[in-house]
Design an enzyme around this catalytic site. Structure first.
Site, PDB file in Angstrom:
ATOM      1  N   SER A 264       0.842  -1.202   0.000  1.00 21.53           N
ATOM      2  CA  SER A 264       0.000   0.000   0.000  1.00 21.53           C
ATOM      3  C   SER A 264       0.872   1.245   0.000  1.00 21.53           C
ATOM      4  O   SER A 264       2.077   1.179   0.223  1.00 21.53           O
ATOM      5  CB  SER A 264      -0.880   0.010   1.246  1.00 21.53           C
ATOM      6  OG  SER A 264      -0.059   0.249   2.377  1.00 21.53           O
ATOM      7  N   LYS A 265       0.212   2.364  -0.223  1.00 20.38           N
ATOM      8  CA  LYS A 265       0.914   3.638  -0.217  1.00 20.38           C
ATOM      9  C   LYS A 265       1.552   3.860   1.156  1.00 20.38           C
ATOM     10  O   LYS A 265       2.648   4.394   1.260  1.00 20.38           O
ATOM     11  CB  LYS A 265      -0.102   4.740  -0.524  1.00 20.38           C
ATOM     12  CG  LYS A 265       0.462   6.129  -0.469  1.00 20.38           C
ATOM     13  CD  LYS A 265      -0.558   7.114  -0.919  1.00 20.38           C
ATOM     14  CE  LYS A 265      -0.712   8.324  -0.001  1.00 20.38           C
ATOM     15  NZ  LYS A 265       0.352   8.663   0.883  1.00 20.38           N
ATOM     16  N   ARG A 266       0.863   3.385   2.193  1.00 21.82           N
ATOM     17  CA  ARG A 266       1.400   3.557   3.551  1.00 21.82           C
ATOM     18  C   ARG A 266       2.728   2.827   3.739  1.00 21.82           C
ATOM     19  O   ARG A 266       3.608   3.316   4.419  1.00 21.82           O
ATOM     20  CB  ARG A 266       0.374   3.091   4.594  1.00 21.82           C
ATOM     21  CG  ARG A 266      -0.308   4.273   5.274  1.00 21.82           C
ATOM     22  CD  ARG A 266      -1.480   3.838   6.102  1.00 21.82           C
ATOM     23  NE  ARG A 266      -2.600   3.446   5.233  1.00 21.82           N
ATOM     24  CZ  ARG A 266      -3.231   2.289   5.292  1.00 21.82           C
ATOM     25  NH1 ARG A 266      -2.895   1.387   6.185  1.00 21.82           N
ATOM     26  NH2 ARG A 266      -4.229   2.021   4.474  1.00 21.82           N
TER      27      ARG A 266
END
Ligand code: GLU
Length: 510
Positions: A264-266
């Site tokens: 994910s972007k996280r």
């Protein structure tokens, strides 16, 4: 007759394109090109609530940078347009009506509140609610209501949705080109919404209608779409399009570098790597996310990295040009299990591409970094420096760290090295070396090397000590390529000046 290969990349413009999506597009592209087929870009923006301004333009720009070209599609044109689903809105009604007429879809009038209440009732009994063949007869739809009741609701313009009517007790079989046969029982499936009374189709209806009308031969997409596939297969059956139904291939997930779960972007933010091709600024929060381009990755390296995340060539070879990938790509070599993103490996790939790149091309890019630092120097000189230090770099921007001493005198000297090497007799010896170097008329790396070595050996000095102190004087620390190459590039005058400054400075402020 063999069917012409036509594949599509069908992103929803809900934000910047995640590298998982880029990999999906790449595999579609490789497959199309391998088979002399067409690669299309279709924008799936039926869910207007998730529309993000600028996302479509971003997607087109991102592929431009990557060097992956669409044959047809949004922003390109072609015979099967328009290629943006919101521009095709009117077209879908006819297909929705067909499903109603043939009994494959039904009107459902339940309001969101009513459905919420039913859901709560189910939860009280610790059951999950689903709008399906077991529950639909007790809900408010054209199957449970009489014809008159349904017509009267429609006449009153009561908001409705069309739902797909899954038949009971039917086994649905999917032939997935990566996973083999996947079977699903229709009783477990949700009667998905296909169309809404505001005239908008949902993803499922628009996707199938468009794939059919655009003559798509293979649907290659992320694994997250596998649960929707039984519905898609049934829609082809319902429309009577089974004979031209595309073949399906669901790609394994891209997993985060550690642990399990989808990348994910996280993860990118946390571990410091980009998950988008280009930098992206969120139009609302103004938050900026980094991009591969801005981080200094070459598009060819990104293609290579993504190609090998979930596919393998079956050989030890790891560096592939786009043309080589096209030649050897096959769906059979895509793995069924998720592929872990590995940041160190990603950097390694960029390193390899940097080494393969001609020095003058790297120098051109480096020159603009140098200009920003107000360093005015000719390309030819930079090219030589690049040749000496590029093997220590993963990115063009690393060149500065590895070569700033070619342009700037040391501002300080490495303390540890001074302690270890700068003994009392060193300044005297370096002064003698200054004289020797000064006497060289044809000053280059060879002549300097020979003279300095002859001096050290002739006087039976400690080679390591003197060479380290010379390096310290010229570079400021113990790093860098061959010292005589550095001397030759900065020139005789600068070399002597730096050694003299070191003699004057080091050990004087203690
Ligand atoms: N619009 C879908 C997405 O955003 C496309 C899925 C498909 O390829 O069918 O990924």
């Amino acid at each position: 007759m063999e069917r012409k290969v036509r594949v599509r990349f069908a992103p929803s413009p809900t934000g910047p394109l995640h590298i998982g999506g880029v990999r999906t597009a790449l595999y579609n592209y490789l497959f199309a090109k391998k088979h002399g087929g067409d690669f299309l870009l279709r924008i799936e923006d039926t869910d207007q609530t998730r529309f993000v301004p600028g996302a479509e333009e971003y997607i087109i720009k991102a592929f431009d940078w990557l060097g992956i070209k669409f044959d047809e599609g949004q922003g390109i044109g072609g015979d099967y347009g328009p290629y943006r689903q919101s521009d095709r809105k009117e077209m879908y009604k006819e297909y929705a009506d067909k499903l109603i007429d043939s009994g494959w879809a039904y009107y459902a009038f339940d309001t969101p509140e009513e459905l919420d209440n039913v859901r709560k009732e189910f939860e009280k009994e610790k059951k999950n609610f689903q709008y399906d063949c077991n529950t639909r007869s007790s809900l408010k739809n054209s199957l449970s209501l009489s014809k008159e009741e349904t017509n009267s609701l429609l006449e009153k313009n009561t908001p409705y949705v069309l739902r797909f009517k899954f038949p009971k007790d039917t086994e649905i079989l999917i032939h997935d080109l990566i996973r083999g046969e996947v079977r699903m029982n229709s009783n477990l499936l949700d009667d998905k919404v296909l169309y809404k009374s505001d005239g908008m189709p949902t993803y499922h209806l628009a996707n199938i209608v468009d794939d059919h009308l655009m003559k798509i031969s293979h649907v290659i997409r992320g694994e997250e779409w596998l649960p929707s596939c039984p519905l898609h297969v049934m829609l082809y059956k319902a429309f009577g399009w089974e004979s031209t139904m595309p073949e399906f291939a669901h790609l394994p997930l891209l997993l985060k570098p550690e642990g399990n779960g989808k990348l994910s972007k996280r993860d990118g933010d946390r571990l410091g790597f980009p998950v988008f091709l280009l930098e992206w600024q969120d139009p609302i929060s103004k938050e900026t996310s980094s991009g591969y381009r801005e981080a200094g990755y070459f598009p060819e390296a990104v293609i290579n990295i993504l190609a090998l995340l979930g596919w393998n060539s079956g050989t030890e070879k790891e560096i592939f040009s786009l043309d080589e990938l096209i030649e050897i790509f096959s769906l059979e070599r895509i793995s069924k299990s998720g592929a872990k993103f590995d940041l160190e490996k990603a950097k390694w790939f960029n390193h390899q591409y940097l080494q393969l790149m001609p020095n003058n091309k790297i120098a051109e890019q480096y020159l603009s970094i140098l200009k920003e630092k107000n360093i005015d120097i000719c390309l030819e000189h930079v090219e030589k420096i690049v040749g000496l230090v590029k093997e220590r770099c993963n990115f063009v921007a690393d060149l500065w760290e590895q070569s700033s001493f070619f342009f700037l005198k040391p501002e300080s000297y490495d303390e540890k090295l001074i302690k270890k090497r700068w003994k009392d007799e060193v300044p005297q010896r370096l002064s003698e070396i200054v004289i020797i170097l000064n006497s060289i008329e044809d000053f280059n790396s060879h002549t300097a090397h020979d003279k300095v070595h002859a001096f050290i050996e002739g006087n039976e000095l400690n080679m390591g000590q003197i060479m380290n102190c010379l390096r310290l004087s010229i570079v400021g620390e113990g790093k860098g390529p061959d010292l005589f190459e550095i001397m030759a590039l900065i020139g005789k005058e600068e070399t002597l000046e730096r050694i003299n400054i070191a003699i004057e400075t080091i050990g004087k402020n203690e």
